[in-house]
Design a protein around this motif. Structure first.
Motif, PDB file in Angstrom:
ATOM      1  N   PHE A  90       0.304   5.754  -4.218  1.00  0.00           N
ATOM      2  CA  PHE A  90       0.604   7.158  -4.493  1.00  0.00           C
ATOM      3  C   PHE A  90      -0.516   7.991  -3.866  1.00  0.00           C
ATOM      4  O   PHE A  90      -1.658   7.950  -4.312  1.00  0.00           O
ATOM      5  CB  PHE A  90       0.708   7.409  -5.993  1.00  0.00           C
ATOM      6  N   ASP A 147      -3.866  15.416  -6.604  1.00  0.00           N
ATOM      7  CA  ASP A 147      -2.805  14.556  -7.124  1.00  0.00           C
ATOM      8  C   ASP A 147      -3.368  13.331  -7.833  1.00  0.00           C
ATOM      9  O   ASP A 147      -2.922  12.965  -8.927  1.00  0.00           O
ATOM     10  CB  ASP A 147      -1.879  14.105  -5.983  1.00  0.00           C
ATOM     11  N   THR A 148      -4.377  12.682  -7.208  1.00  0.00           N
ATOM     12  CA  THR A 148      -4.868  11.429  -7.782  1.00  0.00           C
ATOM     13  C   THR A 148      -5.570  11.665  -9.123  1.00  0.00           C
ATOM     14  O   THR A 148      -5.576  10.767  -9.982  1.00  0.00           O
ATOM     15  CB  THR A 148      -5.824  10.717  -6.802  1.00  0.00           C
ATOM     16  N   TYR A 187      -2.629  11.783 -11.507  1.00  0.00           N
ATOM     17  CA  TYR A 187      -2.043  10.447 -11.666  1.00  0.00           C
ATOM     18  C   TYR A 187      -2.789   9.695 -12.775  1.00  0.00           C
ATOM     19  O   TYR A 187      -2.176   9.051 -13.643  1.00  0.00           O
ATOM     20  CB  TYR A 187      -2.182   9.632 -10.374  1.00  0.00           C
ATOM     21  N   VAL A 227       3.742   8.438 -13.158  1.00  0.00           N
ATOM     22  CA  VAL A 227       2.839   8.946 -12.115  1.00  0.00           C
ATOM     23  C   VAL A 227       3.512  10.085 -11.334  1.00  0.00           C
ATOM     24  O   VAL A 227       2.911  11.133 -11.096  1.00  0.00           O
ATOM     25  CB  VAL A 227       2.416   7.796 -11.177  1.00  0.00           C
ATOM     26  N   ASN A 228       4.752   9.878 -10.931  1.00  0.00           N
ATOM     27  CA  ASN A 228       5.474  10.919 -10.194  1.00  0.00           C
ATOM     28  C   ASN A 228       5.640  12.183 -11.019  1.00  0.00           C
ATOM     29  O   ASN A 228       5.531  13.302 -10.507  1.00  0.00           O
ATOM     30  CB  ASN A 228       6.860  10.400  -9.781  1.00  0.00           C
TER      31      ASN A 228
END
Length: 602
Positions: free
Chosen positions: A366, A388-389, A392, A449-450
């Motif tokens: 991801f 993003d990470t 996540y 996660v998404n």
């Protein structure tokens, strides 16, 4: 014997007896002839009264009495400052009086009308059949007839028995396609719509609201039919008014929209397919609502051909109000992820996590949007740079349950309560049960996660996203979006989410950081007060990305939330939709700044 004889009839002379016989025969003949004549007349009367009685009575009355219906003037729609958004103008309509001709004789009239009015003869035939050829009511077959066609109808009057032209008020939208989706349009109801409204005093040919405010406030706007029962002579001239019921105009409706802000939002979106919505984060009042592609509601005030309708429909769903439709909300959703992470107790306000070029989860990489990461970040920094990470890891640390719970508490997955609920999508908050039922798969950690960055199966409308920004702006309260200005119930509706003070503080600081140093610097300009906001870019394989930007201002005491969404626009939220939000906010604050400067110079 003497008594009997004296009581019997005396014998008459022969000549007198014959004379009496002839007189009796004449009388009998006269009686028989009279009986035949009277019997024939009686039979005819029986036939006329019993067999054709209803029709003949109606024809006789029609030769003398006409029922002239008068449609009511529809109530006006005003913006919050009393400026007109929808009103009426005088026009002409064409009516038919079914009883004036026998059913078999109407074909010539129908054909002549079709030629003059440029409408299909089948449409006229269908309207007559629907109303009934023995109906005493006049049937409207055309609205908005031009002066040229009215003149042509007058020229062919001798061939148009039972045709009437009458002046009546017709819906008018003075600003054309401005606000078409939120204001809506009107049109004549069809058979199916009439059946749905049985018992509500509607009749075939009534003009009703078909979408938007026109449909949502139909009962207030419509008014009541009136009309006259008049006596006419053989030439159709009115001799006497026998009775009259006055029409009752519909009630005017004042809505929360601001005409000037609506114009600014329309200009900001331009021809980009997508949506813009602006609202008051403290009351939920809708200030502007735009969807593209659009249409001109004035097109529906006259007869629309099937060809024109098909042409409009082919333009990528121009009647779909995209403010109320669902899309992946992308990184704007990090507001919810932040809330869920902090409120779950799994992460503290002081949490700092390293960020990476990508995160490997269950065999899947991801990625970070910049493909490099942003180093160690806390909640404020992660929001500022939209890492993003970072998010996540927040999702992995708390699991899907708190994330799904808070998504629903923010109002996603349900309708907002706006008066346009018939057109509104509830969106989608996926969970394990939904996925098993719809996709036939279990919930994977990758789904969580998404979801943390507003993608995967999650869907939300621009209006729902605006509601999410309102919660961050007003200190943690859900508000009910509404369009009716005097909607006291909606204005007073505030549902507290009971967020911790640290959660509110970190959300607001992070959103402010987006504007001051992050991806939303397009709004960090001197012509605006301090703004807080968030960008988003939702990938859609094959068709380009949906771009988002949402913001509120002033930062210290928010008055307005603006959300813009570009459908399949490509690019990023910071480059595509942030300038749109800036343009709307400048239009909102410029008059306030001008007024403040004028007061300073007094």
């Amino acid at each position: 014997m003497t008594l009997l004889r004296s009581l019997s009839t005396p014998t008459l002379p022969l000549q007198t007896a014959r004379s009496v016989g002839r007189q009796n025969q004449a009388i009998v003949l006269m009686v028989l002839l009279s009986g035949i004549i009277i019997g024939g007349l009686g039979g005819r009367l029986v036939h006329l009264q019993l067999v054709d009685g209803d029709r003949n009575r109606q024809l006789a009355e029609t030769n003398r009495i006409r029922l002239i219906p008068k449609p009511p003037e529809r109530g006006k729609i005003f913006d919050r400052k009393g400026r007109i958004l929808a009103g009426s103008r005088l026009s002409h309509s064409v009516y038919l009086q079914p009883l004036t001709q026998k059913k078999a004789d109407w074909h010539k009239t129908r054909q002549r009308l079709a030629d003059i009015l440029n409408i299909p003869v089948q449409a006229i035939e269908r309207r007559l059949a629907e109303e009934g050829y023995r109906s005493p009511y006049m049937v409207r077959i055309a609205r908005g007839v031009s002066p040229q066609k009215v003149t042509a109808l007058e020229e062919y009057r001798a061939e148009l028995e039972g045709v009437e032209v009458d002046a009546e008020a017709m819906r008018d939208y003075p600003h054309g396609d401005l606000g078409a989706h939120v204001i809506g349009y009107t049109g004549e109801m069809n058979d199916q719509e009439l059946q749905r409204r049985q018992g509500k005093d509607y009749r075939l040919g009534d003009v009703i609201g078909q979408m938007g405010i026109e449909a949502a406030f139909e009962q207030q706007l419509r008014g009541e039919w009136g009309g006259q029962q008049v006596e006419v002579d053989g030439a159709g001239t009115v001799l006497n008014v026998l009775g009259e019921k006055e029409t009752r105009a519909g009630k005017d409706v004042t809505v929360t929209l601001d005409l000037e802000l609506q114009k600014a939002a329309e200009a900001a979106l331009g021809i980009q397919k997508g949506a813009i919505v602006a609202l008051d984060p403290n009351t939920g009042a809708i200030l502007a609502m735009v969807s593209r592609p659009g249409f001109d509601p004035n097109l529906f005030t006259t007869h629309m051909s099937d060809e024109k309708w098909k042409q409009l429909q082919s333009q990528d769903q121009p009647f779909l109000n995209r403010v109320l439709q669902s899309y992946p909300p992308a990184s704007t959703f990090k507001i919810v992820t932040t809330t869920a992470g902090l409120e779950s107790g799994k992460f503290s306000p002081q949490t700092v996590l390293n960020t990476y070029p990508s995160l490997h989860v269950s065999g899947v990489d991801f990625g970070e949007w910049n493909h490099a990461g942003f180093g160690p970040q806390g909640f404020v920094g992660a929001m500022t740079w939209s890492s993003d990470t970072f998010f996540y890891q927040i999702g992995l640390g708390m699991g899907e349950k708190p994330l799904i719970e808070w998504t629903r508490r923010y109002g996603f997955g349900q309708k907002t309560g706006i008066e346009l609920s018939a057109e509104e999508s509830p969106g989608l908050v996926p969970d394990a049960l939904w996925k098993q039922k719809q996709v036939k798969q279990a919930w994977f950690v990758g789904d969580t996660v998404n979801m943390t960055i507003g993608q995967g199966y999650l869907e939300a409308s621009p209006l729902q996203v605006a509601g999410m920004f309102a919660i961050a702006a007003n200190g943690g309260y859900r508000v009910k979006p509404h369009l009716l200005k005097e909607n006291a119930t909606a204005q007073a509706w505030r549902q507290p989410l009971n967020l911790r003070s640290d959660t509110i503080r970190l959300l607001r600081e992070g959103l402010r950081g987006v504007i001051s140093t992050g991806t939303g610097q397009a709004l960090n300009i001197p012509t605006l007060p301090p703004v807080a906001g968030k960008s988003g870019t939702a990938e859609d394989m094959g068709q380009g990305s949906h771009t988002w930007f949402g913001a509120f201002a002033p930062y210290d005491k928010p008055e307005i939330v603006v959300v813009a969404m570009g459908e399949f626009s490509g690019g990023s939220g910071g480059s595509v939709t942030a300038p749109m939000v800036r343009q709307v906010m400048e239009a909102y604050f410029k008059p306030k700044q001008t007024k403040a400067k004028a007061q300073q110079h007094r």
